[in-house]
Write a protein that holds these residues in place. Structure first.
Motif, mmCIF file in Angstrom:
data_model
loop_
_atom_site.group_PDB
_atom_site.id
_atom_site.type_symbol
_atom_site.label_atom_id
_atom_site.label_comp_id
_atom_site.label_asym_id
_atom_site.label_seq_id
_atom_site.Cartn_x
_atom_site.Cartn_y
_atom_site.Cartn_z
ATOM 1 N N TYR A 97 0.834 -1.207 0.000
ATOM 2 C CA TYR A 97 0.000 0.000 0.000
ATOM 3 C C TYR A 97 0.866 1.254 0.000
ATOM 4 C CZ TYR A 97 0.621 -0.050 5.120
ATOM 5 O OH TYR A 97 1.144 -0.061 6.387
ATOM 6 N N ASP A 98 0.247 2.356 -0.323
ATOM 7 C CA ASP A 98 0.945 3.643 -0.414
ATOM 8 C C ASP A 98 1.016 4.231 0.995
ATOM 9 O OD1 ASP A 98 1.591 6.350 -0.704
ATOM 10 O OD2 ASP A 98 0.662 6.478 -2.689
ATOM 11 N N LYS A 99 2.132 3.983 1.657
ATOM 12 C CA LYS A 99 2.209 4.317 3.088
ATOM 13 C C LYS A 99 2.100 5.818 3.329
ATOM 14 C CE LYS A 99 4.843 0.166 4.050
ATOM 15 N NZ LYS A 99 5.028 -0.257 2.663
ATOM 16 N N GLY A 100 2.717 6.592 2.460
ATOM 17 C CA GLY A 100 2.665 8.049 2.637
ATOM 18 C C GLY A 100 1.232 8.548 2.557
ATOM 19 N N PHE A 101 0.503 8.066 1.564
ATOM 20 C CA PHE A 101 -0.878 8.510 1.390
ATOM 21 C C PHE A 101 -1.741 8.026 2.560
ATOM 22 C CE2 PHE A 101 -5.223 8.059 -0.019
ATOM 23 C CZ PHE A 101 -5.461 9.283 -0.629
ATOM 24 N N VAL A 102 -1.554 6.766 2.921
ATOM 25 C CA VAL A 102 -2.386 6.179 3.985
ATOM 26 C C VAL A 102 -2.173 6.927 5.305
ATOM 27 C CG1 VAL A 102 -2.624 4.103 5.429
ATOM 28 C CG2 VAL A 102 -2.646 3.919 2.914
ATOM 29 N N GLU A 103 -0.919 7.178 5.647
ATOM 30 C CA GLU A 103 -0.638 7.857 6.924
ATOM 31 C C GLU A 103 -1.255 9.249 6.973
ATOM 32 O OE1 GLU A 103 3.585 7.867 7.660
ATOM 33 O OE2 GLU A 103 3.583 5.668 7.716
ATOM 34 N N LYS A 104 -1.190 9.931 5.847
ATOM 35 C CA LYS A 104 -1.625 11.323 5.834
ATOM 36 C C LYS A 104 -3.128 11.488 5.605
ATOM 37 C CE LYS A 104 0.496 15.344 3.819
ATOM 38 N NZ LYS A 104 1.285 15.775 2.693
ATOM 39 N N HIS A 105 -3.688 10.584 4.826
ATOM 40 C CA HIS A 105 -5.026 10.886 4.304
ATOM 41 C C HIS A 105 -6.111 9.862 4.632
ATOM 42 C CE1 HIS A 105 -3.469 14.280 2.059
ATOM 43 N NE2 HIS A 105 -2.544 13.511 1.518
ATOM 44 N N LEU A 106 -5.799 8.824 5.421
ATOM 45 C CA LEU A 106 -6.861 7.847 5.734
ATOM 46 C C LEU A 106 -7.353 8.018 7.164
ATOM 47 C CD1 LEU A 106 -6.459 6.529 2.995
ATOM 48 C CD2 LEU A 106 -6.569 4.323 4.129
ATOM 49 N N HIS A 107 -8.653 8.052 7.303
ATOM 50 C CA HIS A 107 -9.278 8.166 8.618
ATOM 51 C C HIS A 107 -9.799 6.783 9.008
ATOM 52 C CE1 HIS A 107 -11.832 9.760 11.811
ATOM 53 N NE2 HIS A 107 -12.860 9.143 11.273
ATOM 54 N N GLY A 108 -9.358 6.293 10.166
ATOM 55 C CA GLY A 108 -9.842 4.987 10.644
ATOM 56 C C GLY A 108 -9.043 3.822 10.100
ATOM 57 N N PHE A 109 -7.799 4.077 9.650
ATOM 58 C CA PHE A 109 -7.020 2.994 9.038
ATOM 59 C C PHE A 109 -6.717 1.876 10.041
ATOM 60 C CE2 PHE A 109 -2.910 1.086 7.717
ATOM 61 C CZ PHE A 109 -3.378 0.465 6.568
ATOM 62 N N ALA A 110 -6.486 2.238 11.303
ATOM 63 C CA ALA A 110 -6.134 1.213 12.297
ATOM 64 C C ALA A 110 -7.284 0.209 12.451
ATOM 65 C CB ALA A 110 -5.806 1.872 13.636
ATOM 66 N N GLU A 111 -8.524 0.710 12.624
ATOM 67 C CA GLU A 111 -9.670 -0.221 12.778
ATOM 68 C C GLU A 111 -9.895 -1.019 11.502
ATOM 69 O OE1 GLU A 111 -9.885 3.397 13.601
ATOM 70 O OE2 GLU A 111 -12.059 3.487 13.896
ATOM 71 N N TYR A 112 -9.732 -0.325 10.385
ATOM 72 C CA TYR A 112 -9.962 -0.971 9.095
ATOM 73 C C TYR A 112 -8.958 -2.098 8.877
ATOM 74 C CZ TYR A 112 -9.429 -1.302 3.943
ATOM 75 O OH TYR A 112 -9.287 -1.737 2.650
ATOM 76 N N SER A 113 -7.680 -1.816 9.115
ATOM 77 C CA SER A 113 -6.671 -2.853 8.854
ATOM 78 C C SER A 113 -6.844 -4.015 9.824
ATOM 79 C CB SER A 113 -5.243 -2.296 8.887
ATOM 80 O OG SER A 113 -5.021 -1.610 10.073
ATOM 81 N N GLU A 114 -7.322 -3.717 11.032
ATOM 82 C CA GLU A 114 -7.609 -4.787 11.984
ATOM 83 C C GLU A 114 -8.757 -5.657 11.457
ATOM 84 O OE1 GLU A 114 -5.920 -5.632 14.567
ATOM 85 O OE2 GLU A 114 -7.327 -7.247 15.074
ATOM 86 N N TYR A 115 -9.791 -5.005 10.930
ATOM 87 C CA TYR A 115 -10.945 -5.738 10.390
ATOM 88 C C TYR A 115 -10.526 -6.581 9.183
ATOM 89 C CZ TYR A 115 -15.629 -6.634 8.565
ATOM 90 O OH TYR A 115 -16.759 -7.258 8.113
ATOM 91 N N VAL A 116 -9.669 -5.996 8.348
ATOM 92 C CA VAL A 116 -9.222 -6.667 7.119
ATOM 93 C C VAL A 116 -8.428 -7.942 7.437
ATOM 94 C CG1 VAL A 116 -7.497 -6.343 5.275
ATOM 95 C CG2 VAL A 116 -9.304 -4.656 5.591
ATOM 96 N N ARG A 117 -7.801 -7.976 8.622
ATOM 97 C CA ARG A 117 -7.009 -9.168 9.004
ATOM 98 C C ARG A 117 -7.852 -10.437 8.981
ATOM 99 N NH1 ARG A 117 -2.459 -8.330 12.802
ATOM 100 N NH2 ARG A 117 -3.369 -9.924 14.124
ATOM 101 N N GLY A 118 -9.153 -10.265 9.209
ATOM 102 C CA GLY A 118 -10.050 -11.434 9.212
ATOM 103 C C GLY A 118 -10.365 -11.962 7.820
ATOM 104 N N PHE A 119 -9.937 -11.244 6.781
ATOM 105 C CA PHE A 119 -10.284 -11.650 5.410
ATOM 106 C C PHE A 119 -9.032 -12.088 4.657
ATOM 107 C CE2 PHE A 119 -13.897 -9.329 6.829
ATOM 108 C CZ PHE A 119 -14.977 -9.979 6.245
#
Ligand code: SF4
Length: 713
Positions: free
Chosen positions: A250-272
């Motif tokens: 993933y585009d780490k620079g973009f994700v860090e700066k511009h994603l809201h709720g990435f921590a919960e989302y990536s945690e949820y994605v772990r189940g898939f």
């Protein structure tokens, strides 16, 4: 060559008296609207070809457009205004003058406004779509917030998903991309100019990933085809996200700066994990991983969503949100060759020049000051994101009068087969106190109207037309309107003069209103009339990555993996793009699935049909003369079903009889039926309330069914 042979060949020249006039076909969606060369003799169309000089279609026509003569000269055309002269639905009408029709409509609507509440009148636009802004403005100025259109089952939920995740819709930059992820869209059937562009780019090395439950024509061109079970799009997208995050793609620079709720989302994605996603979607895990890597590692990559198929599930909106977040994860937003934010210029088409479109459709007072729009209570997220009333709730409110009655309906091109449970639609139309429908053809909806008005086709009128490339034109009538039909726009603007609206602008007519809308672009109707082949409109240069300065137009100012809007107004739906199986699926209803073991998927497009509009054309109906379902050989053979056999499709609600079309396109376990067949209405098989809880979109494309050979032969 002698005149007789020239005439036989329908050659345009002095000897034959045949001349070529230009117009556009508007049978299908506004993104296409192909150029027509109409060969006219003695005021009649004798031949139709595509216009080579048309910058959007380049001379191409699909089977529908090629049948334009049959469309224009159909015996089903409404010839004159009519008023009902019998029971609703009996189809008995008496012809009246335009004056009587206008007077009756104006008198009824003005009385409703004076004596009761204007909100009790609803305004609806089905097909064609080009008149939407005019009807919307008419409704608001008349005093009703209940303007709605057929986007309540098409496009709007996709738009909502973009709004929730990104704050606005972003178009795929197909011309500049190196990898295109097409998610259940099939432009070879629905948007031929766009399909041509994709195939051209493909020849130049563009990678193509297609998600589709069928082997659609575009899927047949793909590097990777992800053939998922209907309604499992969310699980597939989350599975791809799992690979992209786990492998650090993933585009780490973009994700860090511009994603809201990435921590919960990536945690949820772990189940898939790909294994889990394979179990849900039926797509092999290797293919999920391969597609994720190809999309994430090829730069730039664009995402091409469909307007409807993904959101025609009871879990559709969240599924789409999950898919759209792949664009954010890879940073392919508002970059050349990715997905670009472009303002809608006119209608829902971004053409790159400024207009007063938004101002034109803004209500004269805040919507909150009217009585609540249709669907306000049921679909609060819709109400947050859009100004439209929810057309899907029109029937319910007519029937229940809750929270207030809807007594009048002014409709343009309403199709009774556009919502699930057609009988319910008919019951609602019967209950109306006053129903006006305008259409080209005497459709089944017209049979329930009190007044029916005859509209002409696109070749009989003038129309401003804009395309995504910035190409614009203003058409002239190629023939006089047949019988006493009129342009829908002329009908609307005449009503605007007679209804009590207080809107001086609409009293000035179609061309004046267009000039008003186009004013910031510098174009005028008079100027465009001098350019019969159209022009490229002056373009406003696109500013990439505007979000770096302005943020995203979401509540958090970022791309929202966790939606603040859903979290605030409908938290039970889940702020993350949560995956749930479709409401009527083997996973959700295992007991029911024993009796109804197959998935019913309705409404996938066929190249010759557009909803119900082209069944009446002999060329078109000859291609597939009887209603049919596409099924796989694997499902047909054990049931003793052969090609062309009559079969019964059953759901817990009802059953219909169609022919079996055993097709290599069909996936095992899925029955594909086109919607709107007059003789076998698949929408009667679906409950009226089988809806996505956030968007209110019907679950047309995943429910349980069974099939059997008719007559037990
Ligand atoms: S129906 Fe066919 S010819 Fe007509 S606008 Fe659509 S794609 Fe073009």
């Amino acid at each position: 060559m002698d005149a007789e042979r020239l005439l036989k060949g329908k050659i345009a020249c002095d000897e034959t008296g045949i001349e070529i006039k230009r117009s556009i076909c508007s049978i299908c969606n506004p993104g296409s609207h192909c150029g027509l060369d109409l060969y006219i003799k003695d005021g009649e169309i004798v031949k139709v070809e595509g216009t080579l000089e048309h910058k959007n279609s380049g001379g191409t026509l699909c089977s529908k457009g090629a049948a334009t003569r049959q469309y224009v000269y159909s015996p089903d055309r409404i010839k004159r205004p009519m008023k009902r002269d019998g029971e609703k639905g009996a189809g008995k009408f008496k012809e009246i003058s335009w004056e009587e029709a206008y007077q009756t409509i104006a008198e009824r609507f003005n009385r409703l406004k004076k004596e009761e509440f204007p909100e009790e009148a609803a305004f609806f636009v089905g097909y064609e779509k080009w008149i939407r802004p005019f009807v919307q403005r008419l409704a608001y100025y008349y005093g009703s917030p209940n303007y709605c259109n057929e986007s309540c089952t098409c496009f709007k939920a996709m738009y909502m998903a973009w709004k929730l995740d990104f704050g606005e819709l972003a178009q795929p930059d197909v011309g500049n991309t190196n990898c295109l992820l097409v998610w259940s869209s099939n432009p070879l059937y629905t948007n031929t100019p766009q399909a041509q562009m994709i195939l051209d780019r493909r020849e130049n090395g563009m990678k193509l990933i297609v998600v589709d439950p069928r082997i659609s024509p575009i899927a047949a061109h793909a590097d990777i085809h992800l053939m998922l079970k209907p309604g499992t799009d969310g699980a597939l997208a989350l599975g791809m996200a799992n690979v992209i995050i786990n492998e650090g793609l993933y585009d780490k620079g973009f994700v860090e700066k511009h994603l809201h709720g990435f921590a919960e989302y990536s945690e949820y994605v772990r189940g898939f994990t790909p294994e889990t996603a394979e179990g849900i979607t039926g797509v092999p895990r290797e293919k999920i991983a391969e597609a994720a890597r190809l999309y994430a590692c090829t730069k730039p990559a664009a995402f091409m969503p469909s307007a409807s198929p993904v959101v025609h599930h009871t879990n559709g909106l969240q599924n789409y949100r999950a898919a759209l977040l792949l664009v954010a994860l890879t940073g392919n937003i508002d970059v050349k060759g990715g997905n670009l934010f472009k303002d809608m210029t006119w209608l829902e088409v971004p053409s790159g020049f400024p207009t007063r479109f938004q101002e034109y459709i803004t209500p004269p007072r805040p919507l909150a000051e009217y009585r609540p729009r249709l669907g306000s209570r049921e679909f609060p997220v819709w109400m947050e994101l859009t100004n439209d009333a929810h057309g899907g709730m029109l029937r319910r409110q007519i029937m229940t009068k809750d929270p207030y009655p809807i007594k009048y309906l002014m409709a343009f091109g309403l199709n009774v087969r556009m919502w699930p449970d057609t009988c319910y639609t008919i019951e609602a139309l019967k209950k109306l106190e006053f129903f006006v429908n305008t259409d080209i053809f005497l459709t089944d909806a017209c049979r329930y109207a009190d007044i029916v008005l005859p509209a002409c086709t696109s070749v009989e009128r003038s129309e401003f037309k804009n395309y995504p490339s910035g190409y614009v034109l203003y058409t002239s009538p190629a023939i006089e309107p047949l019988y006493e039909s009129k342009s829908d726009a002329d009908i609307i603007f005449e009503l605007a003069k007679r209804l009590d609206t207080g809107d001086d602008l609409m009293k000035k007519g179609y061309e004046y209103n267009l000039d008003w809308v186009l004013e910031p672009s510098g174009m005028t109707v008079e100027g465009l009339k001098k350019e019969p082949f159209g022009i490229m409109a002056p373009q406003t240069p696109h500013k990439y990555k505007r979000y770096e300065e302005e943020g995203f137009p979401t509540p958090s100012g970022k791309v929202e993996c966790a939606s603040e809007v859903i979290g605030r107004v409908q938290p039970s739906a889940g702020a993350l793009p949560v995956y749930k199986p479709p409401g009527l699926s083997r996973e959700a209803q295992p007991e029911l699935a024993k009796e109804y073991p197959l998935v019913l998927n309705t409404g996938s497009r066929m190249p010759m049909y557009l909803h119900s509009r082209t069944f009446r054309l002999p060329w078109i109906s000859s291609i597939r003369p009887a209603p049919a379902a596409d099924i796989s050989r694997d499902d047909a053979s054990p049931l003793g079903i052969s090609q062309g056999d009559e079969i019964i499709i059953k759901t817990p609600k009802a059953q219909i009889k169609v022919r079996a079309n055993i097709s290599e396109m069909a996936q095992k376990g899925v029955v594909f039926v086109y919607h709107s067949y007059p003789g076998a209405d698949v929408n009667t098989l679906i409950e009226a309330d089988y809806l996505d809880p956030i968007s209110g979109f019907p679950g047309f494309k995943s429910l349980l069914c069974s099939i059997e050979k008719a007559g037990g032969q």
